[in-house]
Design a protein around this motif. Structure first.
Motif, mmCIF file in Angstrom:
data_model
loop_
_atom_site.group_PDB
_atom_site.id
_atom_site.type_symbol
_atom_site.label_atom_id
_atom_site.label_comp_id
_atom_site.label_asym_id
_atom_site.label_seq_id
_atom_site.Cartn_x
_atom_site.Cartn_y
_atom_site.Cartn_z
ATOM 1 N N ARG A 252 4.522 17.513 -11.679
ATOM 2 C CA ARG A 252 3.968 16.425 -12.298
ATOM 3 C C ARG A 252 3.791 15.293 -11.244
ATOM 4 N N GLN A 253 4.217 15.194 -10.117
ATOM 5 C CA GLN A 253 4.136 14.213 -9.045
ATOM 6 C C GLN A 253 2.969 14.782 -8.111
ATOM 7 N N HIS A 254 2.567 15.988 -7.933
ATOM 8 C CA HIS A 254 1.622 16.676 -7.189
ATOM 9 C C HIS A 254 0.238 16.637 -7.890
ATOM 10 N N GLU A 255 -0.455 15.378 -7.601
ATOM 11 C CA GLU A 255 -1.728 15.350 -8.274
ATOM 12 C C GLU A 255 -2.660 16.416 -8.063
ATOM 13 N N GLN A 256 -2.670 16.932 -6.626
ATOM 14 C CA GLN A 256 -3.623 17.988 -6.261
ATOM 15 C C GLN A 256 -3.354 19.212 -6.688
ATOM 16 N N ARG A 257 -2.003 19.544 -7.014
ATOM 17 C CA ARG A 257 -1.794 20.866 -7.681
ATOM 18 C C ARG A 257 -2.097 20.820 -9.049
ATOM 19 N N ARG A 258 -1.977 19.762 -9.833
ATOM 20 C CA ARG A 258 -2.364 19.605 -11.482
ATOM 21 C C ARG A 258 -3.817 19.585 -11.406
ATOM 22 N N GLN A 259 -4.549 19.109 -10.557
ATOM 23 C CA GLN A 259 -5.902 19.530 -10.540
ATOM 24 C C GLN A 259 -6.329 20.746 -10.362
ATOM 25 N N GLU A 260 -5.802 21.583 -9.431
ATOM 26 C CA GLU A 260 -6.111 22.786 -9.110
ATOM 27 C C GLU A 260 -5.673 23.651 -10.736
ATOM 28 N N LEU A 261 -4.729 23.208 -11.046
ATOM 29 C CA LEU A 261 -4.320 24.037 -12.483
ATOM 30 C C LEU A 261 -5.323 23.800 -13.675
ATOM 31 N N ALA A 262 -5.880 22.334 -13.467
ATOM 32 C CA ALA A 262 -6.885 22.078 -14.647
ATOM 33 C C ALA A 262 -8.137 22.920 -14.386
ATOM 34 N N GLU A 276 -9.259 18.614 -21.400
ATOM 35 C CA GLU A 276 -8.497 19.201 -22.104
ATOM 36 C C GLU A 276 -7.430 19.824 -21.284
ATOM 37 N N ALA A 277 -8.130 20.668 -20.330
ATOM 38 C CA ALA A 277 -7.228 21.309 -19.230
ATOM 39 C C ALA A 277 -6.211 20.449 -18.810
ATOM 40 N N TRP A 278 -6.275 19.308 -18.719
ATOM 41 C CA TRP A 278 -5.194 18.377 -18.005
ATOM 42 C C TRP A 278 -4.115 18.108 -19.263
ATOM 43 N N LEU A 279 -4.557 17.950 -20.565
ATOM 44 C CA LEU A 279 -3.503 17.772 -21.565
ATOM 45 C C LEU A 279 -2.806 19.192 -21.598
ATOM 46 N N ALA A 280 -3.674 20.279 -21.836
ATOM 47 C CA ALA A 280 -2.708 21.469 -21.901
ATOM 48 C C ALA A 280 -1.780 21.771 -20.702
ATOM 49 N N VAL A 281 -2.206 21.534 -19.473
ATOM 50 C CA VAL A 281 -1.212 21.313 -18.280
ATOM 51 C C VAL A 281 0.134 20.765 -18.537
ATOM 52 N N GLU A 282 -0.246 19.333 -19.101
ATOM 53 C CA GLU A 282 0.922 18.425 -19.499
ATOM 54 C C GLU A 282 1.813 19.040 -20.594
ATOM 55 N N GLY A 283 1.222 19.654 -21.647
ATOM 56 C CA GLY A 283 1.786 20.334 -22.626
ATOM 57 C C GLY A 283 2.610 21.286 -22.313
ATOM 58 N N HIS A 284 2.091 22.255 -21.460
ATOM 59 C CA HIS A 284 3.087 23.419 -20.892
ATOM 60 C C HIS A 284 4.304 22.744 -20.139
ATOM 61 N N LEU A 285 3.840 21.979 -19.087
ATOM 62 C CA LEU A 285 4.962 21.365 -18.637
ATOM 63 C C LEU A 285 6.248 20.901 -19.427
ATOM 64 N N GLY A 286 5.618 20.057 -20.331
ATOM 65 C CA GLY A 286 6.489 19.245 -21.116
ATOM 66 C C GLY A 286 7.286 20.544 -22.168
ATOM 67 N N GLU A 287 6.781 21.452 -22.674
ATOM 68 C CA GLU A 287 7.549 22.579 -23.400
ATOM 69 C C GLU A 287 8.655 22.992 -22.577
ATOM 70 N N ILE A 288 8.332 23.458 -21.161
ATOM 71 C CA ILE A 288 9.295 23.828 -20.264
ATOM 72 C C ILE A 288 10.361 22.864 -19.942
ATOM 73 N N GLU A 289 10.136 21.577 -19.589
ATOM 74 C CA GLU A 289 11.029 20.639 -19.550
ATOM 75 C C GLU A 289 12.038 20.276 -20.784
ATOM 76 N N GLY A 290 11.378 20.323 -22.152
ATOM 77 C CA GLY A 290 12.032 20.161 -23.387
ATOM 78 C C GLY A 290 13.144 21.327 -23.360
ATOM 79 N N THR A 291 12.545 22.374 -23.273
ATOM 80 C CA THR A 291 13.481 23.586 -23.507
ATOM 81 C C THR A 291 14.650 23.578 -22.732
ATOM 82 N N PHE A 292 14.593 23.272 -20.986
ATOM 83 C CA PHE A 292 15.778 23.114 -20.300
ATOM 84 C C PHE A 292 16.680 21.964 -20.469
ATOM 85 N N ALA A 293 15.910 20.812 -20.920
ATOM 86 C CA ALA A 293 16.663 19.809 -21.000
ATOM 87 C C ALA A 293 17.645 19.578 -22.081
ATOM 88 N N SER A 294 17.177 20.577 -23.130
ATOM 89 C CA SER A 294 18.124 20.623 -24.430
ATOM 90 C C SER A 294 19.019 21.843 -24.275
#
Length: 500
Positions: A252-262, A276-294
């Motif tokens: 999340r903090q690595h802006e360059q890598r997130r731009q490459e992902l988008a 839309e790709a930026w939102l999709a990347v954030e959604g995928h990261l949030g899904e992984i984070e929410g899974t292992f945080a709970s």
């Protein structure tokens, strides 16, 4: 119109009769034999009929309803008059297994589980994609929904780390990792559901023997042993959840890598544009984070359910002797022997024995003085001053230490990292990582944060500090990593991509 636009309207008719278990076995057997492997070759009609016959013969007890047997339909392409005549004669030779196999095959064709396609002088049999998806789930249910985590956590961890390391081929692994995280949650829910099934079996058992059998066979063998086997493997979430959460935070903090992902999402048509790709990347990261945080909360619920189930069986075993007929017969025999002793003492003119275990006898079991006394009226509550709550100083210290310890593992802020570097790097000089002494857990976590941040570029904290590779290793009781040098930089505005 087909169900969901893809499934045959009558695809579930196979499971509407008494022979549904046989049809389910046949579907699972055909899927495992012909459609679940790595080969793209389609089976011929005779191969499918032979495998159906073997399955029907091996599960003859599942044929519970004598249905009106359907005739074997003609193949998709004629094979020649002689071969058609020979097939028809073979199916009517009086073999009940052959007739039932032809009937099962005909019904699977009629309900959309199988389709025939001509292939030269033969007929190939295909399973439609929607029916294949249903068959895959039937096979998973038949296998018992194994609770092993099967490398799901390791797959997610490897995918996120590869993205952070900048591997071009791994940029599209994030959607797959998010999907695996959802599958991991479904596996945890399957464990919870299996515990409920075991509890239901225990509570509906008719006798103690059946209850113990359900507990050993289903709970211990199917849940406890498999679950603890998963705990002992390297793929259990307890071993990697903190690393995955840290990696997601770094991404999340690595802006360059997130731009490459988008950009990669747009190229792969996962998203129409970069927004839309930026939102999709954030959604995928949030899904992984929410899974292992709970994970901790869900594991706590599983352990509480398991403890309650074990307590119920423990109470059953504790009182099983009281409901045992053999124990009752022993007590009755003891009472008869005591009565015989009392009769012999009375015949001999001896006084009655004072049995130490005898209960006091009441001549009048029903009397006024033995009745329960009515309760006195409650006195009204008098108003009084509530004393302030005094907390134990030791408890306050414990809570303060617990909060401080929890904050240690939170993402480190720029101010904390800057304070650590100010303390380690001398003014106007440089220091190598191999000589930095880590005195506490907090020092180690800050050092690890600096070590990970330097992978994003040589400039740290907007150029206030610069890092460069150095030969050697930093080796301490906390960590062992490649050596690097730290020195003070010119300040904000330094290009992160520019080497010092």
């Amino acid at each position: 119109m087909p169900l969901f636009g893809r499934l045959h309207d009558d695809i579930f008719l196979l499971f509407s009769g008494s022979n549904r278990q046989l049809y389910a076995c046949v579907i699972a057997a055909l899927y495992r034999e012909f459609y679940s492997g790595s080969s793209f070759a389609s089976p011929f009609r005779q191969d499918v009929l032979l495998h159906i016959a073997e399955t029907v013969r091996g599960n003859a007890a599942l044929w519970a309803d004598e249905e009106v047997l359907a005739e074997l339909p003609p193949p998709a392409r004629r094979l020649g008059r002689r071969r058609i005549r020979r097939q028809a004669a073979g199916s009517q030779a009086g073999d009940p297994v052959g007739q039932r196999s032809n009937h099962v095959y005909a019904r699977m064709l009629a309900t959309g589980w199988l389709v025939e396609e001509p292939f030269g002088f033969n007929t190939q049999v295909e399973m439609p994609p929607a029916a294949m998806a249903l068959a895959e789930q039937l096979v998973a249910i038949e296998a018992g929904l194994s609770q092993l985590f099967a490398g799901v956590v390791a797959e997610i961890r490897t995918a996120v780390r590869a993205i952070l390391d900048g591997e071009e081929r791994s940029l599209l692994a994030l959607p797959r990792a998010a999907e695996s995280a959802g599958g991991f949650v479904r596996r945890l829910r399957a464990i919870h559901a299996s515990l409920r099934d075991v509890e239901r079996s225990l509570m509906t058992s008719g006798d103690l023997e059946a209850r113990l059998r359900h507990f050993i066979d289903e709970f211990v063998d199917r849940v406890v042993i498999v679950d603890f086997r998963a705990v002992l493997t390297s793929d259990h979430p307890y071993h990697h959840r903190h690393e995955i959460l840290r990696s997601v935070d770094e991404l999340r903090q690595h802006e360059q890598r997130r731009q490459e992902l988008a950009r990669k999402y747009v190229q792969a048509s996962i998203a129409p544009d970069e927004a839309e790709a930026w939102l999709a990347v954030e959604g995928h990261l949030g899904e992984i984070e929410g899974t292992f945080a709970s994970v901790d909360d869900f594991m706590g619920r599983l352990n509480a359910f398991r403890a309650r189930l074990e307590e119920r069986l423990r109470n059953t075993v504790r009182y099983m002797e009281r409901a045992d007929d053999s124990f009752s017969s022993e007590v009755a025999d003891l009472i008869r022997r005591l009565d015989a002793i009392a009769e012999r003492r009375e015949a001999a003119g001896l006084p009655p024995a004072d049995w130490p275990c005898a209960l006091p006898r009441h001549d009048r079991p029903w009397a006024a003085e033995l009745a329960a006394q009515p309760r006195a009226a409650r006195a009204p509550v008098a108003p009084q001053r509530i004393a302030p709550i005094s907390r134990d100083p030791a408890e306050e210290v414990y809570r303060s230490l617990a909060r401080r310890f929890a904050r240690l593992f939170a993402p480190r802020s720029d101010a904390e990292v800057a304070a650590f570097l100010e303390r380690c790097v001398p003014a106007g000089g440089a220091v190598e990582a191999r000589v930095i002494r880590l005195e506490s857990l907090e020092d180690f976590l800050l050092f690890d944060e600096v070590r990970r941040r330097r992978h994003a570029g040589p400039a740290l904290l907007d150029g206030r500090f610069l890092a460069e590779e150095m030969p050697g290793l930093h080796s301490s009781a906390w960590i062992e990593c490649p050596n690097f040098a730290l020195r003070r930089g010119p300040g904000p505005g330094t290009d992160r991509r520019e080497a010092p």
